[in-house]
Design a protein around this motif. Structure first.
Motif, PDB file in Angstrom:
ATOM      1  N   THR A 156       0.827  -1.206   0.000  1.00 44.00           N
ATOM      2  CA  THR A 156       0.000   0.000   0.000  1.00 44.00           C
ATOM      3  C   THR A 156       0.860   1.254   0.000  1.00 44.00           C
ATOM      4  O   THR A 156       0.475   2.292  -0.514  1.00 44.00           O
ATOM      5  N   ARG A 157       2.017   1.151   0.594  1.00 46.32           N
ATOM      6  CA  ARG A 157       2.964   2.271   0.636  1.00 46.32           C
ATOM      7  C   ARG A 157       4.332   1.681   0.927  1.00 46.32           C
ATOM      8  O   ARG A 157       4.447   0.581   1.446  1.00 46.32           O
ATOM      9  N   ARG A 158       5.368   2.418   0.596  1.00 44.74           N
ATOM     10  CA  ARG A 158       6.715   1.923   0.848  1.00 44.74           C
ATOM     11  C   ARG A 158       7.076   2.166   2.302  1.00 44.74           C
ATOM     12  O   ARG A 158       7.096   3.310   2.760  1.00 44.74           O
ATOM     13  N   ILE A 159       7.372   1.074   3.026  1.00 46.88           N
ATOM     14  CA  ILE A 159       7.666   1.203   4.451  1.00 46.88           C
ATOM     15  C   ILE A 159       9.064   0.739   4.800  1.00 46.88           C
ATOM     16  O   ILE A 159       9.442   0.735   5.970  1.00 46.88           O
ATOM     17  N   MET A 160       9.840   0.329   3.783  1.00 43.89           N
ATOM     18  CA  MET A 160      11.217  -0.084   4.031  1.00 43.89           C
ATOM     19  C   MET A 160      12.156   0.677   3.112  1.00 43.89           C
ATOM     20  O   MET A 160      11.752   1.265   2.120  1.00 43.89           O
ATOM     21  N   SER A 161      13.453   0.628   3.441  1.00 49.26           N
ATOM     22  CA  SER A 161      14.442   1.313   2.622  1.00 49.26           C
ATOM     23  C   SER A 161      14.741   0.536   1.351  1.00 49.26           C
ATOM     24  O   SER A 161      15.407   1.053   0.456  1.00 49.26           O
ATOM     25  N   VAL A 162      14.270  -0.696   1.273  1.00 49.16           N
ATOM     26  CA  VAL A 162      14.450  -1.494   0.063  1.00 49.16           C
ATOM     27  C   VAL A 162      13.073  -1.840  -0.494  1.00 49.16           C
ATOM     28  O   VAL A 162      12.096  -1.926   0.247  1.00 49.16           O
ATOM     29  N   ARG A 163      13.036  -2.025  -1.799  1.00 46.04           N
ATOM     30  CA  ARG A 163      11.763  -2.369  -2.441  1.00 46.04           C
ATOM     31  C   ARG A 163      11.568  -3.879  -2.375  1.00 46.04           C
ATOM     32  O   ARG A 163      12.429  -4.651  -2.788  1.00 46.04           O
ATOM     33  N   ILE A 164      10.427  -4.296  -1.848  1.00 45.21           N
ATOM     34  CA  ILE A 164      10.119  -5.722  -1.714  1.00 45.21           C
ATOM     35  C   ILE A 164       9.307  -6.164  -2.919  1.00 45.21           C
ATOM     36  O   ILE A 164       8.287  -5.550  -3.251  1.00 45.21           O
ATOM     37  N   THR A 165       9.755  -7.224  -3.574  1.00 40.26           N
ATOM     38  CA  THR A 165       9.040  -7.790  -4.703  1.00 40.26           C
ATOM     39  C   THR A 165       8.950  -9.299  -4.510  1.00 40.26           C
ATOM     40  O   THR A 165       9.545  -9.857  -3.583  1.00 40.26           O
ATOM     41  N   VAL A 254       1.894 -15.484   6.453  1.00 38.95           N
ATOM     42  CA  VAL A 254       1.377 -14.212   5.946  1.00 38.95           C
ATOM     43  C   VAL A 254       1.554 -13.161   7.038  1.00 38.95           C
ATOM     44  O   VAL A 254       1.536 -13.478   8.225  1.00 38.95           O
ATOM     45  N   ASN A 255       1.722 -11.909   6.605  1.00 33.58           N
ATOM     46  CA  ASN A 255       1.909 -10.863   7.608  1.00 33.58           C
ATOM     47  C   ASN A 255       1.273  -9.558   7.194  1.00 33.58           C
ATOM     48  O   ASN A 255       0.881  -9.369   6.033  1.00 33.58           O
ATOM     49  N   VAL A 256       1.178  -8.664   8.153  1.00 34.06           N
ATOM     50  CA  VAL A 256       0.803  -7.271   7.938  1.00 34.06           C
ATOM     51  C   VAL A 256       1.971  -6.443   8.429  1.00 34.06           C
ATOM     52  O   VAL A 256       2.455  -6.641   9.543  1.00 34.06           O
ATOM     53  N   SER A 257       2.449  -5.522   7.604  1.00 31.29           N
ATOM     54  CA  SER A 257       3.568  -4.663   7.974  1.00 31.29           C
ATOM     55  C   SER A 257       3.118  -3.221   8.049  1.00 31.29           C
ATOM     56  O   SER A 257       2.296  -2.765   7.241  1.00 31.29           O
ATOM     57  N   THR A 258       3.677  -2.492   9.006  1.00 26.93           N
ATOM     58  CA  THR A 258       3.310  -1.100   9.175  1.00 26.93           C
ATOM     59  C   THR A 258       4.488  -0.334   9.746  1.00 26.93           C
ATOM     60  O   THR A 258       5.535  -0.904  10.057  1.00 26.93           O
ATOM     61  N   SER A 259       4.298   0.958   9.887  1.00 21.19           N
ATOM     62  CA  SER A 259       5.342   1.824  10.417  1.00 21.19           C
ATOM     63  C   SER A 259       5.083   2.120  11.889  1.00 21.19           C
ATOM     64  O   SER A 259       3.939   2.317  12.304  1.00 21.19           O
ATOM     65  N   ALA A 260       6.161   2.179  12.665  1.00 21.44           N
ATOM     66  CA  ALA A 260       6.031   2.483  14.081  1.00 21.44           C
ATOM     67  C   ALA A 260       5.509   3.904  14.303  1.00 21.44           C
ATOM     68  O   ALA A 260       4.953   4.199  15.366  1.00 21.44           O
ATOM     69  N   THR A 261       5.672   4.750  13.320  1.00 13.99           N
ATOM     70  CA  THR A 261       5.170   6.122  13.461  1.00 13.99           C
ATOM     71  C   THR A 261       3.662   6.202  13.300  1.00 13.99           C
ATOM     72  O   THR A 261       3.042   7.174  13.728  1.00 13.99           O
TER      73      THR A 261
END
Length: 290
Positions: A156-165, A254-261
């Protein structure tokens, strides 16, 4: 409970090689100079080095010079030139203005695996629904040695410094999906894998003690989910649950990833874990039919 943090940002195309923690579907990363990827008596050295040339390319190094290919594959310029010319003749590489790049034909190399693996096809629509429900990035991965490999993803949005594919790899011990996959392994196999694996500090929050990691995996196995907070990349929080086949074996996660902010740990557990568990249950029901 422990969490997952940081991977250094991918290196510049003209700079240092991509960190070993981030690799592509074929496990790309730099083969150390002087190492022999075909050390076994029954291996074919030229095949291993040819695959190392293919793995030299990744999302952050889509185009490389001959010298860069040689350096990243850990082979001589002359050998790199021979492999590149062969791959170009076969249609897997194109060369232009002293730069080389992979062609879409390399996808054929992974198609047999993906076509035989029903999990991505089953998982993808469920991940799309889950991502709409939680408005966060969701993914699925399998375990390959000491690494996880992404097999499905809805960002949904980029949340890491690397692009995940699809095909991106991360060290399993420092990721939420990796931990549920490791926790689902037989004890002896898991302990042997961890004993043979390095546990580097990817961030200042990464769990690097084998004993602490075993304790965490025991908790993950008991509660049925893992939460990682800033161990793979600073500020990245993710929660994961396992997927099971008809025999009840853990085959993916499976996971859900998000930002601590954006989200506190309490919010991740309260708002993301329940729909994630429901999604996993729906996927499990389909996996039991295949």
């Amino acid at each position: 409970m422990t969490a997952t943090s940081d991977v250094p940002a991918a290196a510049d195309r003209r700079g240092d090689p991509t960190p070993a923690a981030v690799t592509d579907l074929a496990g790309s990363g730099v083969v150390p100079a002087g190492s022999d990827p075909a050390a076994g008596r029954d291996t074919v050295q030229s095949l291993a080095r040819g695959l190392a040339v293919i793995r030299a390319f990744d999302a952050d190094h889509a185009e490389l010079t001959l010298s860069e290919v040689a350096r990243r594959a850990g082979i001589t310029r002359a050998a790199a030139g021979r492999f590149l010319r062969t791959l170009e003749e076969l249609g897997y590489v194109r060369g232009r203005d002293r730069l080389f790049a992979l062609t879409p034909r390399v996808l054929e190399l992974g198609f047999s695996y993906l076509s035989a693996l029903s999990i991505p096809e089953i998982v993808q629509p469920h991940l799309e629904r889950l991502s709409r429900d939680v408005d966060e990035s969701v993914s699925a991965a399998v375990l390959d040695g000491a690494e996880i490999v992404y097999i499905a993803r809805v960002p949904t949005r980029r949340i890491m410094s690397v692009r995940i594919t699809i095909g991106t790899r991360f060290p399993a011990f420092a990721t939420s999906m990796g931990r549920v996959l490791l926790a689902g392994m037989p004890d002896a196999a898991r302990d042997a894998l961890l004993a043979a694996s390095a546990l580097p500090a990817l961030t200042d929050r990464t769990v690097t003690s084998a004993g602490a990691l075993r304790d965490e995996l025991a908790r993950v196995r008991e509660q049925g989910w893992a939460l990682v907070d800033g161990e793979l990349e600073p500020g990245l929080r993710s929660v994961a649950v396992p997927l099971h086949d008809r025999r009840g074996d853990v085959v993916a996660a499976v996971n859900v990833s998000t930002s601590a902010t954006r989200d506190s740990i309490d919010h991740v557990v309260a708002e993301y874990l329940p729909p994630l568990q429901r999604t996993a249950a729906a996927i499990d029901a389909e996996l039991r039919l295949v």
